[in-house]
Design a protein around this motif. Structure first.
Motif, PDB file in Angstrom:
ATOM      1  N   GLN A   1      53.248  44.749  40.197  1.00 32.99           N
ATOM      2  CA  GLN A   1      52.734  45.863  39.400  1.00 32.99           C
ATOM      3  C   GLN A   1      53.316  47.190  39.888  1.00 32.99           C
ATOM      4  OE1 GLN A   1      48.965  43.709  40.065  1.00 32.99           O
ATOM      5  NE2 GLN A   1      48.270  44.685  38.182  1.00 32.99           N
TER       6      GLN A   1
ATOM      7  N   ARG B   1      31.475  49.604  44.366  1.00 34.69           N
ATOM      8  CA  ARG B   1      32.652  48.743  44.503  1.00 34.69           C
ATOM      9  C   ARG B   1      33.324  48.511  43.149  1.00 34.69           C
ATOM     10  NH1 ARG B   1      35.293  44.750  43.217  1.00 34.69           N
ATOM     11  NH2 ARG B   1      33.700  44.299  41.663  1.00 34.69           N
TER      12      ARG B   1
ATOM     13  N   GLU C   1      42.636  44.024  44.722  1.00 32.98           N
ATOM     14  CA  GLU C   1      42.978  42.724  45.304  1.00 32.98           C
ATOM     15  C   GLU C   1      43.937  42.053  44.324  1.00 32.98           C
ATOM     16  OE1 GLU C   1      39.426  40.417  45.678  1.00 32.98           O
ATOM     17  OE2 GLU C   1      40.412  38.767  46.712  1.00 32.98           O
TER      18      GLU C   1
ATOM     19  N   MET D   1      46.718  38.662  43.338  1.00 32.97           N
ATOM     20  CA  MET D   1      47.397  37.381  43.578  1.00 32.97           C
ATOM     21  C   MET D   1      48.902  37.540  43.436  1.00 32.97           C
ATOM     22  SD  MET D   1      45.243  35.234  44.516  1.00 32.97           S
ATOM     23  CE  MET D   1      46.156  33.701  44.473  1.00 32.97           C
ATOM     24  N   MET D   2      49.314  38.563  42.669  1.00 34.79           N
ATOM     25  CA  MET D   2      50.752  38.750  42.428  1.00 34.79           C
ATOM     26  C   MET D   2      51.401  39.340  43.675  1.00 34.79           C
ATOM     27  SD  MET D   2      51.231  39.967  38.537  1.00 34.79           S
ATOM     28  CE  MET D   2      49.721  40.835  38.179  1.00 34.79           C
TER      29      MET D   2
ATOM     30  N   ARG E   1      43.703  50.850  39.951  1.00 37.19           N
ATOM     31  CA  ARG E   1      45.147  50.555  39.904  1.00 37.19           C
ATOM     32  C   ARG E   1      45.981  51.823  39.812  1.00 37.19           C
ATOM     33  NH1 ARG E   1      42.418  46.811  36.958  1.00 37.19           N
ATOM     34  NH2 ARG E   1      42.440  44.699  37.815  1.00 37.19           N
TER      35      ARG E   1
ATOM     36  N   THR F   1      37.627  47.920  41.210  1.00 36.77           N
ATOM     37  CA  THR F   1      39.084  47.842  41.342  1.00 36.77           C
ATOM     38  C   THR F   1      39.727  49.087  40.740  1.00 36.77           C
ATOM     39  OG1 THR F   1      39.147  45.441  41.332  1.00 36.77           O
ATOM     40  CG2 THR F   1      41.108  46.568  40.525  1.00 36.77           C
TER      41      THR F   1
END
Ligand SMILES: Cc1cc2nc3c(=O)[nH]c(=O)nc-3n(C[C@H](O)[C@H](O)[C@H](O)COP(=O)(O)O)c2cc1C
Length: 203
Positions: free
Chosen positions: A110, A31, A172, A174-175, A35, A33
């Motif tokens: 982003q 697991r 994940e 928040m933006m 981008r 992140t």
């Protein structure tokens, strides 16, 4: 001088170990992140399974892959694909179109967001935090923010682990353009943004 002995239990190290492929331990090892996303659309299987992992029904009584406070299931998962925005309906196991058109750019600030094949926005409908019992409902009102965030966090982690198990890239976030999205689809005030996620194949 007396020696103080601090009690402790030495745990078996896990980091750096290999787990059997396809196990939950293997997904936990992998697991992470990402981008950077390929623009390639997700296969129907991956699209379906990402959403089922997030909030799908996994038992005959209608309970879900993610735990939910008091089993009230207040989350709403909006799905941004290239052609439209949809609302995930776990009971019917379908995506219901809400707005036609490519609004992926609205799903975050982003640069990878607008071109990744799938974004999801998880909202909690606070109007669903009701049981009919006045004492419980009073407590639910006070704890609604915490309930919503914990429910959403569990769903988001399910997506992360599913993606790890299938070599799918995910972040994940928040933006998210909550105001723009609310205006576009006419969201009720009772729906409160929790978190967004971008999903796609690694670039
Ligand atoms: C609540 C929450 C909000 C996050 N918001 C963003 C975000 O807006 N943009 C982003 O690129 N990453 C975001 N992340 C991802 C974190 O940066 C990432 O999980 C962290 O750096 C740890 O990396 P890992 O997930 O690879 O372990 C968020 C993560 C969480 C849990």
């Amino acid at each position: 001088m007396s020696t103080v002995i601090i009690p402790k239990i030495d745990l078996i190290p896990q980091n750096g170990k290999k787990a059997a492929p396809g196990t939950l331990l293997d997904a936990l090892h992998r697991r992470h992140t990402t981008r950077e996303f390929s623009p390639e659309p997700l296969s129907d299987r991956h699209l379906s399974q990402v959403l089922w992992a997030a909030y799908g029904i996994n038992r005959p009584d209608g309970h879900r892959t993610a735990p939910a406070g008091m089993a009230l299931y207040a989350l709403r998962i909006y799905v941004f694909l290239q052609e439209a925005i949809y609302l995930y309906n776990p009971e019917k196991n379908e995506l219901a179109e809400i707005v036609k058109g490519d609004f992926r750019g609205m799903a975050g600030l982003q640069d990878f967001v607008a071109s990744a094949p799938m974004n999801i926005a998880i909202y909690a409908n606070y109007a669903d935090f009701v049981t009919g019992d006045s004492k419980t409902d009073e407590a639910l009102k006070k704890g609604a923010d915490r309930m919503a965030a914990l429910d959403a966090g569990a769903s988001a982690e399910n997506v992360y682990l599913y993606c790890a198990s299938e070599n799918i890239a995910v972040v994940e976030r928040m933006m998210f353009d909550d105001n723009g999205f609310r205006k576009l689809v006419g969201l009720a005030d009772s729906e409160v943004f929790q978190v967004a996620m971008t999903v796609g194949y690694p670039r």
